[in-house]
Design an enzyme around this catalytic site. Structure first.
Site, PDB file in Angstrom:
ATOM      1  N   MET A  14      45.425  43.792  36.549  1.00 40.03           N
ATOM      2  CA  MET A  14      43.970  43.753  36.658  1.00 40.03           C
ATOM      3  C   MET A  14      43.393  43.141  35.387  1.00 40.03           C
ATOM      4  O   MET A  14      43.590  43.670  34.289  1.00 40.03           O
ATOM      5  CB  MET A  14      43.405  45.163  36.879  1.00 40.03           C
ATOM      6  CG  MET A  14      43.776  45.754  38.230  1.00 40.03           C
ATOM      7  SD  MET A  14      43.221  47.471  38.441  1.00 40.03           S
ATOM      8  CE  MET A  14      44.464  48.343  37.465  1.00 40.03           C
ATOM      9  N   GLN A  66      52.734  38.784  34.884  1.00 43.20           N
ATOM     10  CA  GLN A  66      52.142  37.984  35.959  1.00 43.20           C
ATOM     11  C   GLN A  66      51.617  36.673  35.398  1.00 43.20           C
ATOM     12  O   GLN A  66      50.858  36.656  34.427  1.00 43.20           O
ATOM     13  CB  GLN A  66      50.996  38.712  36.673  1.00 43.20           C
ATOM     14  CG  GLN A  66      50.520  37.888  37.876  1.00 43.20           C
ATOM     15  CD  GLN A  66      49.360  38.497  38.620  1.00 43.20           C
ATOM     16  OE1 GLN A  66      48.233  38.500  38.135  1.00 43.20           O
ATOM     17  NE2 GLN A  66      49.624  38.998  39.816  1.00 43.20           N
ATOM     18  N   CYS A  96      44.449  35.920  43.319  1.00 41.38           N
ATOM     19  CA  CYS A  96      43.176  36.054  42.617  1.00 41.38           C
ATOM     20  C   CYS A  96      42.162  35.046  43.141  1.00 41.38           C
ATOM     21  O   CYS A  96      42.446  33.843  43.197  1.00 41.38           O
ATOM     22  CB  CYS A  96      43.375  35.855  41.118  1.00 41.38           C
ATOM     23  SG  CYS A  96      41.853  36.007  40.162  1.00 41.38           S
ATOM     24  N   LYS A 135      52.670  37.729  44.350  1.00 41.63           N
ATOM     25  CA  LYS A 135      51.600  38.596  44.835  1.00 41.63           C
ATOM     26  C   LYS A 135      50.592  37.718  45.558  1.00 41.63           C
ATOM     27  O   LYS A 135      50.064  36.765  44.985  1.00 41.63           O
ATOM     28  CB  LYS A 135      50.917  39.351  43.702  1.00 41.63           C
ATOM     29  CG  LYS A 135      49.885  40.371  44.181  1.00 41.63           C
ATOM     30  CD  LYS A 135      49.364  41.207  43.022  1.00 41.63           C
ATOM     31  CE  LYS A 135      48.491  42.360  43.544  1.00 41.63           C
ATOM     32  NZ  LYS A 135      47.209  41.910  44.091  1.00 41.63           N
ATOM     33  N   GLY A 209      43.073  48.965  48.439  1.00 44.16           N
ATOM     34  CA  GLY A 209      42.374  50.133  48.953  1.00 44.16           C
ATOM     35  C   GLY A 209      43.153  51.432  48.934  1.00 44.16           C
ATOM     36  O   GLY A 209      42.676  52.439  49.464  1.00 44.16           O
ATOM     37  N   GLY A 230      45.778  49.847  42.342  1.00 42.96           N
ATOM     38  CA  GLY A 230      45.027  49.219  41.279  1.00 42.96           C
ATOM     39  C   GLY A 230      43.965  50.105  40.679  1.00 42.96           C
ATOM     40  O   GLY A 230      44.217  50.901  39.789  1.00 42.96           O
TER      41      GLY A 230
END
Length: 333
Positions: A14, A66, A96, A135, A209, A230
């Site tokens: 994040m 990442q 992203c 991802k 979620g 996350g």
């Protein structure tokens, strides 16, 4: 492979959140969960030589880097730099949706170019001796996820990728902000479950979620290989990570968040002695006692005091004394 076991539960990369200080705290709460860096762009490493972006503490292992980018040669070199720095996995961001990422032709926009992503994965895999993972989203814009996602996964496996993390939402590159892309596109968990049935040999983690260990357990029991959490892991780290080792991994005992705070003190001292500021660390600790008596006082004490020039470990211990030791929150499992 041990890292596949760690990937049963992971904390999502994040931006502006999962920096090295955040990861150090999360590692104190769970010895097993796989941690991810914020996205680091390949151009920043290769062209900008911003190798400080790779700094991390040995205690963070297992930890994955990442990367963002779209040039196979550049990504391969960035992967080599990440491996040389000691990362246990190299992950390619194909999820992203930010404007900055789109302008650089990487992130979620690459869902529209699966062939290029496959070339990137193949080049990165050739460059390093650790796993290269991806991802992604289930699709972008007007793509039909029922067609786009299996095609994408087929190309990834053909390129040598053996593990993917799927954010179970589309990304809308036009019309929605990055924040809106985290909430507005509907979740399609069933599609991700069907992908596991269709690609049984591919290690698939689900993201998007998911807010509790009980939800994570349900996905694992449904046949998925891993769950990535996350925002819930960041805002309420004790609820997600403190019980993760016994609940998800069947190892160890639940971590006392107050003990984690005490274990942070030497790390804080070293950071300040090196010229760092207290708030750079404590901003990640504000949600540590969410739902527990004294949590508001803890947050206020840290928020109001950590930016002072003379703020140090004593402030953190003073804040800890404001949290009730007698009435812990109900276990969130």
């Amino acid at each position: 492979m041990q890292i596949n076991q760690n990937a049963r539960l992971s904390v999502a990369p994040m931006m502006d959140w999962t920096d090295r200080h955040c990861r150090y705290l999360h590692r104190l709460l769970s010895r097993q969960a796989l941690l991810y860096t914020e996205m680091v762009t390949a151009p920043a490493l290769v062209r900008g030589r911003a190798l400080h972006l790779l700094d991390f503490s040995a205690e963070e292992h297992p930890v994955a880097l990442q990367l963002g980018g779209s040039d196979p040669v550049e990504l391969a070199e960035a992967a080599r730099l990440g491996r040389a720095a000691g990362y246990d996995e190299i992950n390619l961001n194909v999820g992203c949706p930010s404007d900055r990422v789109q302008s650089g032709a990487f992130g979620a926009v690459l869902m529209l170019q699966p062939g290029l992503v496959a070339d990137c994965v193949a080049a990165m895999s050739e460059a390093v001796d650790v796993e290269v993972t991806v991802k992604c989203r289930i699709g972008v814009d007007d793509q039909d996820p029922e067609q786009a996602l299996p095609d994408f996964l087929s190309r990834m496996t053909a390129a040598g990728c053996q593990r993917v993390i799927i954010h179970a939402r589309k990304a809308w590159l036009q019309g929605l902000s990055p924040k809106e892309n985290r909430d507005i596109p509907p979740l399609d968990y069933d599609l991700v479950l069907r992908m596991k049935q269709r690609f049984p040999d591919l290690h698939i983690s689900i993201n998007g979620g998911i807010a509790s260990l009980s939800e994570a357990q349900a996905f694992l029991q449904a046949g998925l290989d891993g769950v990535m959490i996350g925002r819930a892991a960041y805002h309420d780290p004790a609820a997600v990570l403190a019980a993760a080792d016994p609940v998800i991994f069947g190892l160890g005992q639940e971590t006392d968040p107050a003990e984690a705070v005490r274990l942070m003190i030497p790390y804080i001292e070293a950071h300040i002695q090196a010229g760092g500021k207290l708030h750079q660390i404590t901003r990640h600790m504000l949600g540590l006692f969410a739902g527990r008596p004294g949590a508001r006082a803890w947050r206020r004490h840290l928020s109001e005091g950590a930016c002072r020039a003379d703020a140090g470990p004593a402030l953190v211990l003073d804040a800890l004394n404001l949290v009730s030791p007698d009435e812990p929150r109900a276990k969130a499992v």
